[in-house]
Design a protein around this motif. Structure first.
Motif, short mmCIF file in Angstrom:
data_model
loop_
_atom_site.label_atom_id
_atom_site.label_comp_id
_atom_site.label_asym_id
_atom_site.label_seq_id
_atom_site.Cartn_x
_atom_site.Cartn_y
_atom_site.Cartn_z
N ALA A 1 4.77 7.67 16.44
CA ALA A 1 4.40 7.55 15.02
C ALA A 1 3.31 6.50 14.90
O ALA A 1 3.41 5.42 15.49
N ARG A 2 2.27 6.83 14.15
CA ARG A 2 1.15 5.90 13.98
C ARG A 2 0.96 5.58 12.51
O ARG A 2 1.03 6.47 11.65
N LEU A 3 0.71 4.32 12.23
CA LEU A 3 0.51 3.86 10.87
C LEU A 3 -0.71 4.53 10.26
O LEU A 3 -1.79 4.52 10.86
N PRO A 4 -0.56 5.14 9.08
CA PRO A 4 -1.73 5.77 8.45
C PRO A 4 -2.72 4.72 7.96
O PRO A 4 -2.33 3.60 7.60
N GLY A 5 -3.98 5.06 7.98
CA GLY A 5 -5.00 4.15 7.50
C GLY A 5 -4.97 4.06 5.98
O GLY A 5 -4.61 5.02 5.28
N GLY A 6 -5.33 2.91 5.44
CA GLY A 6 -5.36 2.72 3.99
C GLY A 6 -6.73 2.29 3.53
O GLY A 6 -7.43 1.56 4.22
N SER A 7 -7.12 2.74 2.34
CA SER A 7 -8.45 2.40 1.82
C SER A 7 -8.38 2.03 0.35
O SER A 7 -9.33 2.24 -0.40
N GLU A 8 -7.26 1.50 -0.08
CA GLU A 8 -7.08 1.18 -1.49
C GLU A 8 -7.80 -0.10 -1.92
O GLU A 8 -8.02 -0.30 -3.10
N GLN B 1 0.85 -1.19 0.00
CA GLN B 1 0.00 0.00 0.00
C GLN B 1 0.89 1.24 0.00
O GLN B 1 1.87 1.30 0.75
N THR B 2 0.57 2.21 -0.81
CA THR B 2 1.45 3.36 -1.03
C THR B 2 1.79 4.08 0.27
O THR B 2 2.97 4.31 0.58
N GLU B 3 0.79 4.44 1.05
CA GLU B 3 1.04 5.21 2.27
C GLU B 3 1.78 4.37 3.31
O GLU B 3 2.69 4.87 3.99
N THR B 4 1.42 3.11 3.42
CA THR B 4 2.08 2.24 4.39
C THR B 4 3.54 2.03 4.03
O THR B 4 4.43 2.08 4.89
N GLU B 5 3.81 1.79 2.76
CA GLU B 5 5.18 1.57 2.31
C GLU B 5 6.06 2.78 2.62
O GLU B 5 7.19 2.66 3.10
N ALA B 6 5.52 3.97 2.35
CA ALA B 6 6.28 5.20 2.64
C ALA B 6 6.49 5.38 4.13
O ALA B 6 7.56 5.79 4.59
N TRP B 7 5.47 5.05 4.92
CA TRP B 7 5.57 5.19 6.38
C TRP B 7 6.62 4.23 6.93
O TRP B 7 7.43 4.61 7.79
N ILE B 8 6.62 3.00 6.47
CA ILE B 8 7.61 2.02 6.93
C ILE B 8 9.02 2.50 6.62
O ILE B 8 9.92 2.43 7.47
N ALA B 9 9.23 3.00 5.41
CA ALA B 9 10.56 3.48 5.02
C ALA B 9 11.00 4.64 5.91
O ALA B 9 12.16 4.72 6.34
N GLU B 10 10.07 5.54 6.21
CA GLU B 10 10.39 6.70 7.05
C GLU B 10 10.75 6.26 8.46
O GLU B 10 11.74 6.73 9.04
N GLN B 11 9.97 5.34 9.02
CA GLN B 11 10.23 4.91 10.40
C GLN B 11 11.48 4.04 10.49
O GLN B 11 12.21 4.08 11.49
N ALA B 12 11.76 3.25 9.45
CA ALA B 12 12.95 2.42 9.46
C ALA B 12 14.23 3.27 9.43
O ALA B 12 15.28 2.84 9.93
N THR C 1 -7.27 -1.83 12.43
CA THR C 1 -5.82 -2.03 12.47
C THR C 1 -5.15 -0.78 13.01
O THR C 1 -5.46 0.33 12.57
N GLU C 2 -4.25 -0.97 13.98
CA GLU C 2 -3.47 0.14 14.53
C GLU C 2 -2.04 -0.32 14.76
O GLU C 2 -1.81 -1.43 15.25
N VAL C 3 -1.09 0.52 14.39
CA VAL C 3 0.31 0.31 14.76
C VAL C 3 0.84 1.62 15.30
O VAL C 3 0.71 2.67 14.65
N GLU C 4 1.40 1.58 16.49
CA GLU C 4 1.94 2.79 17.13
C GLU C 4 3.37 2.51 17.58
O GLU C 4 3.64 1.51 18.23
N LEU C 5 4.28 3.41 17.20
CA LEU C 5 5.68 3.34 17.62
C LEU C 5 5.95 4.48 18.59
O LEU C 5 5.46 5.59 18.41
N ARG C 6 6.76 4.20 19.61
CA ARG C 6 7.18 5.23 20.56
C ARG C 6 8.68 5.13 20.77
O ARG C 6 9.22 4.03 20.93
N GLY C 7 9.34 6.29 20.76
CA GLY C 7 10.78 6.29 20.94
C GLY C 7 11.33 7.69 21.07
O GLY C 7 10.58 8.64 21.36
N ALA C 8 12.63 7.84 20.83
CA ALA C 8 13.28 9.13 20.99
C ALA C 8 12.70 10.20 20.09
O ALA C 8 12.71 11.39 20.42
N ALA C 9 12.19 9.79 18.93
CA ALA C 9 11.62 10.76 17.99
C ALA C 9 10.17 11.11 18.31
O ALA C 9 9.57 11.96 17.64
N GLY C 10 9.60 10.46 19.32
CA GLY C 10 8.21 10.72 19.68
C GLY C 10 7.32 9.55 19.35
O GLY C 10 7.70 8.39 19.56
#
Length: 296
Positions: free
Chosen positions: A240-247, A123-134, A229-238
């Motif tokens: 980050a929550r996975l954006p919802g997808g509707s594709e 999914q476009t938004e999820t793929e971009a979010w994963i790359a950003e958080q990684a 579906t929810e994914v939430e990351l917490r760390g030094a950067a604050g």
């Protein structure tokens, strides 16, 4: 790339066949299924050949897409790889670790490309979010909830799925959660804890190579009003929550097919290849073992 479809169930009808038919870089050759009537119906719907023999289909294609239960998928994926056919597979790769490793080994020996369709990863938004958080350091913990209502709504086309009834949410939606968490937090070094919840609900705690821990809640028996579906990351950067997808399923599957074509042409493996599918299967099997111990 000439491609054939193995499978005629709801996922083949709703996702695979429409995507293969629509993709401009694929020549959708035909369908094989375990039910001849369903095979003819699905093939006729898309104007392709209905095959009654797997090997005949394999002889006519460069690649196969598989929409079958994981145990059946693994056996046929090995067969297709040994015939030199590229593999567009579904999650989970197999029902056991040995079966998953056999697929990866066959693909490696035959030097064929493999891509597993973890829906979220394409999914476009999820793929971009994963790359950003990684690319972000300092994640401390993560929480993932994959709550479906397949077995509670009464109208899901997947409710009659025998393998989902047997394996439950751990093996059905667990791969989705792992496909998002592992590229961000690193491999799961161990399943630190696993516990049963209501219905087929399971709760997992993972320790990751990057130093973070994660908790997963997985279910196919959640009340419809509680699903999502929810994914939430917490760390030094604050936070980050996975954006919802509707594709829906078809656009991500088109991108998975793009990835297979690229991997086949370049010889470079995709991150969601059979080897990644093996690792996901190993983690699921480890969690299943712990859950079995708790029951015992």
């Amino acid at each position: 790339m000439r491609i054939g479809l193995l499978g005629t169930g709801p996922w083949a009808q709703l996702a695979h066949a429409p995507a293969l038919d629509e993709h401009h870089g694929l020549d959708f050759v035909g369908v094989w299924g375990r039910r001849p009537d369903a095979t003819k119906e699905l093939a006729g719907r898309h104007g392709v050949r209905a095959y009654d023999d797997v090997d005949t289909l394999l002889a006519d294609v460069d690649a196969v897409a598989v929409a079958l239960p994981p145990g059946v998928q693994a056996e046929l994926a090995v067969r297709a790889a040994r015939a030199g056919r590229h593999l567009l597979l579904d999650k989970p790769l197999a029902a056991t670790v040995d079966e998953a490793r056999a697929v990866a080994e066959a693909a490696r020996e035959a030097r064929v490309a493999s891509v597993i369709f973890f829906t979220a990863r394409f999914q476009t938004e999820t793929e971009a979010w994963i790359a950003e958080q990684a690319a972000t350091d300092g994640w401390f913990t993560a929480r993932a909830q994959w709550l479906g209502s397949v077995f509670t709504t009464g109208d899901s086309p997947f409710a009659a799925s025998a393998w989902r009834r047997e394996k439950g949410a751990l093996w059905d939606v667990g791969p989705h959660a792992l496909s998002v968490l592992l590229p961000v937090l690193g491999d799961a070094l161990r399943v630190a804890a696993a516990a049963h919840g209501p219905g087929d609900t399971v709760h997992l705690v993972l320790d990751h190579a990057g130093g973070a821990s994660s908790t997963l809640t997985l279910s196919l028996t959640a009340p419809p009003a509680a699903g999502g579906t929810e994914v939430e990351l917490r760390g030094a950067a604050g936070v980050a929550r996975l954006p919802g997808g509707s594709e829906g399923a078809v656009p991500p599957l088109l991108r998975a097919a793009d990835a297979l074509i690229l991997a086949a042409g370049s010889g470079r493996p995709h991150p969601c290849d059979a080897d990644f599918g093996v690792r996901v299967t190993e983690i699921l099997a480890e969690a299943e073992g712990l859950l079995g111990e708790r029951v015992g």
